[in-house]
Design an enzyme around this catalytic site. Sequence first.
Site, PDB file in Angstrom:
ATOM      1  N   TYR A  13       0.820  -1.215   0.000  1.00  0.00           N
ATOM      2  CA  TYR A  13       0.000   0.000   0.000  1.00  0.00           C
ATOM      3  C   TYR A  13       0.862   1.278   0.000  1.00  0.00           C
ATOM      4  CZ  TYR A  13      -3.501   3.328   1.849  1.00  0.00           C
ATOM      5  OH  TYR A  13      -4.314   4.396   2.066  1.00  0.00           O
ATOM      6  N   ASP A  33       9.556  -7.776  -3.243  1.00  0.00           N
ATOM      7  CA  ASP A  33       8.327  -8.061  -2.489  1.00  0.00           C
ATOM      8  C   ASP A  33       8.048  -9.557  -2.615  1.00  0.00           C
ATOM      9  OD1 ASP A  33       5.696  -5.871  -1.803  1.00  0.00           O
ATOM     10  OD2 ASP A  33       5.507  -8.043  -1.531  1.00  0.00           O
ATOM     11  N   ASN A  37       1.096 -10.206   0.703  1.00  0.00           N
ATOM     12  CA  ASN A  37      -0.100  -9.406   0.978  1.00  0.00           C
ATOM     13  C   ASN A  37      -0.263  -8.276  -0.034  1.00  0.00           C
ATOM     14  OD1 ASN A  37      -2.448  -8.953   2.433  1.00  0.00           O
ATOM     15  ND2 ASN A  37      -1.474  -7.446   3.776  1.00  0.00           N
ATOM     16  N   PHE A  83       9.851  -1.091   3.605  1.00  0.00           N
ATOM     17  CA  PHE A  83       8.452  -1.197   4.039  1.00  0.00           C
ATOM     18  C   PHE A  83       8.087  -2.623   4.462  1.00  0.00           C
ATOM     19  CE2 PHE A  83       8.120   2.301   0.883  1.00  0.00           C
ATOM     20  CZ  PHE A  83       7.495   3.254   1.655  1.00  0.00           C
ATOM     21  N   LYS A  87       1.482  -5.867   9.320  1.00  0.00           N
ATOM     22  CA  LYS A  87       1.098  -4.590   9.952  1.00  0.00           C
ATOM     23  C   LYS A  87      -0.250  -4.580  10.656  1.00  0.00           C
ATOM     24  CE  LYS A  87      -1.451  -2.728   6.207  1.00  0.00           C
ATOM     25  NZ  LYS A  87      -2.123  -1.568   5.760  1.00  0.00           N
ATOM     26  N   SER A 128       6.068   3.296  12.981  1.00  0.00           N
ATOM     27  CA  SER A 128       4.651   3.505  13.294  1.00  0.00           C
ATOM     28  C   SER A 128       4.509   4.266  14.599  1.00  0.00           C
ATOM     29  CB  SER A 128       3.982   2.137  13.444  1.00  0.00           C
ATOM     30  OG  SER A 128       2.714   2.264  14.058  1.00  0.00           O
ATOM     31  N   TYR A 153       2.940  -6.237  17.059  1.00  0.00           N
ATOM     32  CA  TYR A 153       3.238  -5.395  15.892  1.00  0.00           C
ATOM     33  C   TYR A 153       4.025  -4.154  16.325  1.00  0.00           C
ATOM     34  CZ  TYR A 153       2.492  -1.571  12.610  1.00  0.00           C
ATOM     35  OH  TYR A 153       2.686  -0.479  11.800  1.00  0.00           O
ATOM     36  N   LYS A 157       8.183  -2.821  15.791  1.00  0.00           N
ATOM     37  CA  LYS A 157       8.646  -1.515  15.305  1.00  0.00           C
ATOM     38  C   LYS A 157       9.608  -0.875  16.319  1.00  0.00           C
ATOM     39  CE  LYS A 157       6.412  -1.486  11.397  1.00  0.00           C
ATOM     40  NZ  LYS A 157       7.115  -1.616  10.115  1.00  0.00           N
ATOM     41  N   ASN A 202      -7.622  -3.462   8.395  1.00  0.00           N
ATOM     42  CA  ASN A 202      -7.674  -2.026   8.668  1.00  0.00           C
ATOM     43  C   ASN A 202      -9.073  -1.455   8.466  1.00  0.00           C
ATOM     44  OD1 ASN A 202      -4.469  -2.157   7.490  1.00  0.00           O
ATOM     45  ND2 ASN A 202      -4.893  -1.202   9.453  1.00  0.00           N
ATOM     46  N   LEU A 203      -9.327  -0.383   9.189  1.00  0.00           N
ATOM     47  CA  LEU A 203     -10.673   0.188   9.223  1.00  0.00           C
ATOM     48  C   LEU A 203     -11.190   0.608   7.835  1.00  0.00           C
ATOM     49  CD1 LEU A 203     -13.089   1.290  10.867  1.00  0.00           C
ATOM     50  CD2 LEU A 203     -11.827   3.449  11.067  1.00  0.00           C
TER      51      LEU A 203
HETATM   52  C1  UD1 Z   1      -1.971   0.729  13.549  1.00  0.00           C
HETATM   53  C2  UD1 Z   1      -0.954   1.815  13.829  1.00  0.00           C
HETATM   54  C3  UD1 Z   1      -0.644   2.572  12.552  1.00  0.00           C
HETATM   55  C4  UD1 Z   1      -0.268   1.621  11.448  1.00  0.00           C
HETATM   56  C5  UD1 Z   1      -1.388   0.614  11.251  1.00  0.00           C
HETATM   57  C6  UD1 Z   1      -1.018  -0.424  10.223  1.00  0.00           C
HETATM   58  C7  UD1 Z   1      -1.466   2.433  16.115  1.00  0.00           C
HETATM   59  C8  UD1 Z   1      -2.077   3.433  17.015  1.00  0.00           C
HETATM   60  N1  UD1 Z   1      -1.526   2.725  14.825  1.00  0.00           N
HETATM   61  O1  UD1 Z   1      -3.170   1.357  13.211  1.00  0.00           O
HETATM   62  O2  UD1 Z   1       0.450   3.430  12.790  1.00  0.00           O
HETATM   63  O3  UD1 Z   1      -0.074   2.346  10.259  1.00  0.00           O
HETATM   64  O4  UD1 Z   1      -1.585  -0.082  12.481  1.00  0.00           O
HETATM   65  O5  UD1 Z   1      -2.027  -1.386  10.132  1.00  0.00           O
HETATM   66  O6  UD1 Z   1      -0.944   1.420  16.538  1.00  0.00           O
HETATM   67  N2  UD1 Z   1     -11.343  -0.576  13.777  1.00  0.00           N
HETATM   68  C9  UD1 Z   1     -12.657  -0.936  13.938  1.00  0.00           C
HETATM   69  N3  UD1 Z   1     -13.167  -1.939  13.154  1.00  0.00           N
HETATM   70  C10 UD1 Z   1     -12.390  -2.600  12.220  1.00  0.00           C
HETATM   71  C11 UD1 Z   1     -11.033  -2.214  12.076  1.00  0.00           C
HETATM   72  C12 UD1 Z   1     -10.550  -1.202  12.870  1.00  0.00           C
HETATM   73  O7  UD1 Z   1     -13.386  -0.382  14.756  1.00  0.00           O
HETATM   74  O8  UD1 Z   1     -12.904  -3.516  11.564  1.00  0.00           O
HETATM   75  C13 UD1 Z   1     -10.821   0.524  14.594  1.00  0.00           C
HETATM   76  C14 UD1 Z   1      -9.629   0.139  15.445  1.00  0.00           C
HETATM   77  O9  UD1 Z   1     -10.042  -0.324  16.687  1.00  0.00           O
HETATM   78  C15 UD1 Z   1      -8.876   1.461  15.476  1.00  0.00           C
HETATM   79  C16 UD1 Z   1      -9.208   2.143  14.167  1.00  0.00           C
HETATM   80  O10 UD1 Z   1     -10.387   1.508  13.685  1.00  0.00           O
HETATM   81  O11 UD1 Z   1      -9.356   2.254  16.506  1.00  0.00           O
HETATM   82  C17 UD1 Z   1      -8.118   2.023  13.133  1.00  0.00           C
HETATM   83  O12 UD1 Z   1      -7.748   0.655  13.063  1.00  0.00           O
HETATM   84  P1  UD1 Z   1      -6.747   0.115  11.955  1.00  0.00           P
HETATM   85  O13 UD1 Z   1      -7.120   0.655  10.621  1.00  0.00           O
HETATM   86  O14 UD1 Z   1      -6.662  -1.363  12.109  1.00  0.00           O
HETATM   87  O15 UD1 Z   1      -5.364   0.796  12.313  1.00  0.00           O
HETATM   88  P2  UD1 Z   1      -4.596   0.878  13.747  1.00  0.00           P
HETATM   89  O16 UD1 Z   1      -4.525  -0.448  14.363  1.00  0.00           O
HETATM   90  O17 UD1 Z   1      -5.142   2.020  14.521  1.00  0.00           O
END
Ligand code: UD1
Length: 343
Positions: A13, A33, A37, A83, A87, A128, A153, A157, A202-203
């Site tokens: 990414y 790479d 993933n 990279f 993660k 991170s 994770y 780092k 990731n969210l």
């Molecule tokens: C973490 C690191 C970030 C890194 C990333 C890589 C921290 C604070 N941040 O991000 O620097 O780039 O990993 O993956 O450690 N969430 C939900 N539902 C979901 C998925 C996520 O509610 O299905 C919430 C999580 O609880 C979090 C937010 O969304 O509060 C972001 O989550 P995510 O996108 O997984 O990233 P981080 O774990 O915060």
Amino acid sequence: MNEKILVTGGTGYIGSHTVVELLENNFQVVIIDNLINSKERTLSQIEKITGKRPEFHKLDLCNLQAVTDFFSVNQDITGIIHFAAFKAVGESVSFPMKYYHNNLTSLINLLFCLSTYSKPVKLVFSSSCAVYGDSDILPVSENLAMKSATSPYGRTKQIAEQMLQDYILTNTNLQAIALRYFNPIGAHPTIEIGEDPIKTYNLIPLLTATALQKRNELYVFGNDYDTADGTCVRDYIHVVDIAKAHIIALKRLLENENKNRYEYYNLGLGKGYSVLDIINTFEKVTSKKVAYKILERRTGDVSAVWASTKKANDILKWKADMTLEEMLLSAWQWELKKEHICC
Ligand code: UD1
């Protein structure tokens, strides 16, 4: 500038967005790479944007012999952006050894090969904000003492940054900058590349997939945190802003402008948004509804974190440009487009 830069994890990414910036700044790029993933089709997408196809080696950095062989025939690399790593915070709690093995072995092998490399090398390391642990001081600035990381994770780092510093103390041919990203999101303005993992935790990709009804609902992990609406707060930053910071850091090292042989900077927007803020803003800018359900907290998550960006603003002269609305809109456009990209 025509120097040859190795990008590990360059089809991933942030890697792919950085490769685009490197090519547009006339660097020669070699990607390593293992495609565990990420997808090879990203190379064609990079070529569509830049008109240049980067050299690519499918190679696992955990395989020392393969890395040694690579360096034995690539003696003209002057810069590396590293990279390649796993993660996902939650996954790392469930499978800690997967993270320790992959994230640390790959860096150890890289450094091992560099210890006999004939040229001085400049390295930008993908770190991170997870290195700060669950900070009670916000925003987090680089001079804060690191607390214990809340996930394997984050710990990989922390260890990797420590390893780099120790290595640099005794190996004069390496200088490095660690960039501590907060939460990179969004897609390239051409919408030719974006977040395109094999499996995501990731969210934002989960949210856009839900809005497109590829998933029934988004799970929000916890609404009982000590934040304004009870959901976790993060500092979301556009991936192209992050990619551009890598070019600045790399040039700083290559042009010997760094003041220390190891430097580190936060890369964030400097603002915190909760998970519900993200859902609401996404719905506003796209007019799409996101079905969601509140679940338990995800182990390994910190409640709130956002960046002080002063150091990067002052020293690197870098500042994030894109607003949250722009980031979410580009993520949505990418979700709509990515299925139509041929493999
Ligand atoms: C973490 C690191 C970030 C890194 C990333 C890589 C921290 C604070 N941040 O991000 O620097 O780039 O990993 O993956 O450690 N969430 C939900 N539902 C979901 C998925 C996520 O509610 O299905 C919430 C999580 O609880 C979090 C937010 O969304 O509060 C972001 O989550 P995510 O996108 O997984 O990233 P981080 O774990 O915060």
